[in-house]
Scaffold this active site. Structure first.
Site, PDB file in Angstrom:
ATOM      1  N   HIS A 102       0.831  -1.203   0.000  1.00 34.06           N
ATOM      2  CA  HIS A 102       0.000   0.000   0.000  1.00 34.06           C
ATOM      3  C   HIS A 102       0.867   1.254   0.000  1.00 34.06           C
ATOM      4  O   HIS A 102       2.088   1.163   0.113  1.00 34.06           O
ATOM      5  CB  HIS A 102      -1.008  -0.011   1.162  1.00 34.06           C
ATOM      6  CG  HIS A 102      -0.396   0.055   2.529  1.00 34.06           C
ATOM      7  ND1 HIS A 102       0.381  -0.949   3.070  1.00 34.06           N
ATOM      8  CD2 HIS A 102      -0.433   1.018   3.496  1.00 34.06           C
ATOM      9  CE1 HIS A 102       0.767  -0.628   4.286  1.00 34.06           C
ATOM     10  NE2 HIS A 102       0.292   0.582   4.579  1.00 34.06           N
TER      11      HIS A 102
ATOM     12  N   HIS B 231       1.373   3.833   2.033  1.00 26.99           N
ATOM     13  CA  HIS B 231       1.970   4.499   3.191  1.00 26.99           C
ATOM     14  C   HIS B 231       3.501   4.565   3.065  1.00 26.99           C
ATOM     15  O   HIS B 231       4.126   3.643   2.547  1.00 26.99           O
ATOM     16  CB  HIS B 231       1.583   3.783   4.495  1.00 26.99           C
ATOM     17  CG  HIS B 231       0.248   4.229   5.029  1.00 26.99           C
ATOM     18  ND1 HIS B 231      -0.533   3.435   5.823  1.00 26.99           N
ATOM     19  CD2 HIS B 231      -0.416   5.403   4.891  1.00 26.99           C
ATOM     20  CE1 HIS B 231      -1.638   4.099   6.151  1.00 26.99           C
ATOM     21  NE2 HIS B 231      -1.592   5.297   5.588  1.00 26.99           N
TER      22      HIS B 231
ATOM     23  N   ASP C  89       5.918   4.188   5.102  1.00 30.09           N
ATOM     24  CA  ASP C  89       6.740   3.121   5.691  1.00 30.09           C
ATOM     25  C   ASP C  89       6.671   1.819   4.876  1.00 30.09           C
ATOM     26  O   ASP C  89       7.310   0.829   5.225  1.00 30.09           O
ATOM     27  CB  ASP C  89       6.388   2.888   7.178  1.00 30.09           C
ATOM     28  CG  ASP C  89       4.929   2.557   7.425  1.00 30.09           C
ATOM     29  OD1 ASP C  89       4.067   3.003   6.649  1.00 30.09           O
ATOM     30  OD2 ASP C  89       4.629   1.851   8.399  1.00 30.09           O
ATOM     31  N   HIS C  90       5.918   1.813   3.785  1.00 34.62           N
ATOM     32  CA  HIS C  90       5.861   0.639   2.913  1.00 34.62           C
ATOM     33  C   HIS C  90       6.283   0.937   1.474  1.00 34.62           C
ATOM     34  O   HIS C  90       6.573   0.015   0.712  1.00 34.62           O
ATOM     35  CB  HIS C  90       4.443   0.048   2.908  1.00 34.62           C
ATOM     36  CG  HIS C  90       4.038  -0.455   4.256  1.00 34.62           C
ATOM     37  ND1 HIS C  90       4.128  -1.788   4.613  1.00 34.62           N
ATOM     38  CD2 HIS C  90       3.608   0.198   5.360  1.00 34.62           C
ATOM     39  CE1 HIS C  90       3.743  -1.924   5.880  1.00 34.62           C
ATOM     40  NE2 HIS C  90       3.428  -0.731   6.349  1.00 34.62           N
TER      41      HIS C  90
ATOM     42  N   HIS D  94      -7.597  -1.409   5.687  1.00 35.53           N
ATOM     43  CA  HIS D  94      -6.520  -0.463   6.032  1.00 35.53           C
ATOM     44  C   HIS D  94      -6.618   0.895   5.334  1.00 35.53           C
ATOM     45  O   HIS D  94      -6.994   1.872   5.965  1.00 35.53           O
ATOM     46  CB  HIS D  94      -5.160  -1.120   5.819  1.00 35.53           C
ATOM     47  CG  HIS D  94      -4.016  -0.344   6.382  1.00 35.53           C
ATOM     48  ND1 HIS D  94      -3.943   0.036   7.701  1.00 35.53           N
ATOM     49  CD2 HIS D  94      -2.885   0.152   5.796  1.00 35.53           C
ATOM     50  CE1 HIS D  94      -2.830   0.716   7.901  1.00 35.53           C
ATOM     51  NE2 HIS D  94      -2.167   0.807   6.767  1.00 35.53           N
TER      52      HIS D  94
ATOM     53  N   HIS E 290      -5.514  -1.031  11.980  1.00 35.56           N
ATOM     54  CA  HIS E 290      -4.742  -2.265  12.057  1.00 35.56           C
ATOM     55  C   HIS E 290      -5.576  -3.214  12.914  1.00 35.56           C
ATOM     56  O   HIS E 290      -6.296  -2.771  13.802  1.00 35.56           O
ATOM     57  CB  HIS E 290      -3.406  -2.049  12.770  1.00 35.56           C
ATOM     58  CG  HIS E 290      -2.455  -1.162  12.024  1.00 35.56           C
ATOM     59  ND1 HIS E 290      -1.630  -1.636  11.042  1.00 35.56           N
ATOM     60  CD2 HIS E 290      -2.222   0.162  12.111  1.00 35.56           C
ATOM     61  CE1 HIS E 290      -0.900  -0.639  10.566  1.00 35.56           C
ATOM     62  NE2 HIS E 290      -1.233   0.475  11.196  1.00 35.56           N
TER      63      HIS E 290
HETATM   64 ZN   LIG Z   1      -0.090   1.428   6.580  1.00 32.14          ZN
END
Ligand SMILES: [Zn+2]
Length: 480
Positions: free
Chosen positions: A70, A72, A74-75, A164, A409
């Protein structure tokens, strides 16, 4: 650097980031000579090279396929770096909405990180990548539809809904009959606009699952929403300002659906500009158009609302957009959703520093706050905070600070239920700080303890970054 794995029947998991931490997610899977990389994020508490996964510890030229769960940061935020600044040569896949949003998010990310390191024009060593890198890499990213299987030289993979945020996917990967499910970040609760995570029809041998909330339990949604609206209402009624630090896209839209509805229900006291709500982000308009476009990928509830009212549910009656704070006249109570979500810099940080000395005001944290960020620090209710532009200056903190999680989450109960439904004999935990992850591991092991010593024994791993997990599948798997 990790040595090469001999080509045997053993499966190898190797975490370059996001193992025993939340941030810079990046996981390597190897089986029968194939290599898959999952996600390519940055760590929100660090900057520049220090925010990257440990890419030096793996030969990225070996990667056949890179899947992004996805949008975000941090990904996904180190993807342009991987594609343009390393020896990576593999193919990259993500869902359509992820790609649409990724583009705007990352050009904003380049802008914000450049400001932190000097002028945007001089792209010094500190910058991970430039706008040009971003544009070049963007054209090479391939998109996948949910539920349709792609085969790249014997690596098969399928995207499933993860809940999410819009476009978030779980990937089930199949190599020579071995099936691995990677959840990315996922939620099982039905929210106002998203489908919740689904269970793939085929079983999985290995489950790689997030552990953000460890063994914690979420408050029921109805009471969470009520708490949110009441806290905000009380604050503005006594003349205070409310700051909601949010990640520009994703969960912010869920909060906006809640507030827009509540404002319409209390129009006499709050409506017609009496207490304005603002969504402050460089990306506000661009992002909303992506949400308006992809209503067809959302849940039945919101599509029905769309059909019945003939108006787009993401065109809000009570919320206006602010590109920056120059156009904002700060008179009287207001509610401000501003990015970034962890108050590291930018708009939300500027407003925090402006509003935190006044005890009438409220800062309401609704997302997950990563260790080392201002949002995480603020929850401890410090006496004062450092100014971002001048670290020698401290600002008194008298405002109220509250936390109500809308982070989407799974909590322990939801996670356990999903893990049981998947029924994989090997479980690898990722995306959680060490303590909650350790507690989750113990809880899972005790849950599955009746199977211990039987042929259905469940193994749970919580490896650290750059520590390989090898799992033997000798003689069990037959290539189909
Ligand atoms: Zn996320």
């Amino acid at each position: 650097m990790i040595e090469d794995k001999p080509d045997t029947n053993s499966f190898r998991f190797f975490g370059l980031g996001g193992s025993n931490e939340v941030g810079r997610s990046c996981h390597i899977l190897q089986y029968k000579g194939k290599t898959v990389m999952l996600d390519a994020g940055v760590h929100p508490a660090h900057q520049g090279i220090a925010s990257l996964p440990f890419y030096d510890e793996f030969n990225l030229s070996k990667v056949d396929v890179l899947l992004i769960s996805h949008f975000h940061l941090d990904h996904a935020a180190s993807l342009p770096y991987v594609m343009q600044r390393t020896n990576f040569q593999g193919r990259v896949f993500m869902t359509h909405p992820t790609k649409a949003i990724y583009r705007w998010l990352l050009s904003d990310f380049v802008k914000v990180t450049n400001i932190g390191n000097g002028t945007a024009a001089s792209s010094g060593d500190e910058n991970l990548y430039t706008d040009e890198d971003l544009a070049e890499s963007f054209d090479k990213i391939e998109t996948v539809d949910f539920h349709s299987t792609i085969d790249v030289n014997g690596i098969k993979f399928t995207a499933y809904h993860a809940g999410h945020v819009l476009g978030a996917a779980m990937f089930q990967v199949e190599i020579a009959g071995l099936r691995i499910l990677f959840t990315g970040d996922y939620s099982r609760e039905l929210d106002r606009h998203l489908n919740s995570a689904e269970v793939p029809s085929l079983p999985s041998d290995i489950l790689i699952v997030e552990s953000t909330f460890g063994t914690a339990t979420h408050e029921p949604r109805v009471s969470k929403e009520r708490k949110l609206t009441q806290l905000i209402h009380t604050t503005v009624a006594k003349g205070g300002r409310v700051l909601l630090p949010v990640f520009a896209l994703g969960r912010a839209q869920e909060i906006m659906l809640i507030l827009d509805e509540y404002w319409s229900q209390h129009a006499e006291e709050l409506g017609t500009g009496q207490v304005p709500i603002f969504y402050a982000s460089n990306l506000a308009r661009k992002c909303m158009s992506v949400f308006q476009t992809y209503v067809n990928m959302m849940n039945d509830k919101i599509r029905k609302k769309f059909r019945d009212s003939q108006t787009n549910p993401f065109i809000f009656k009570n919320i206006s957009y602010l590109k920056n704070l120059d156009e904002f006249q700060d008179f009287g109570p207001s509610v401000m959703l501003a990015s970034p979500g962890m108050l590291q810099n930018g708009l939300s940080r500027d407003l925090l520093e402006k509003w935190c000395p006044d005890e009438k005001n409220l800062v309401l944290i609704t997302g997950y706050s990563v260790e080392g960020t201002m949002a995480k620090f603020l929850i401890l209710e410090p006496e004062s905070i450092p100014s971002i532009n001048n670290p020698d200056v401290t600002i008194p903190r008298r405002c109220q600070v509250e936390e109500i999680s809308f982070a989407a989450h799974v909590d322990f109960r939801e996670n356990l239920e999903f893990v049981e439904k998947i029924g994989a004999p090997s479980i690898i935990l990722v995306h959680g700080e060490s303590n909650p992850m350790g507690r989750l591991k113990s809880a899972l092991l005790s849950n599955f303890s009746p199977l211990k010593g039987t042929e259905n024994e469940v193994h749970v791993y919580n490896p650290r970054n750059c520590v390989a997990v090898d799992i033997e599948f000798k003689g069990v798997k037959i290539a189909k």
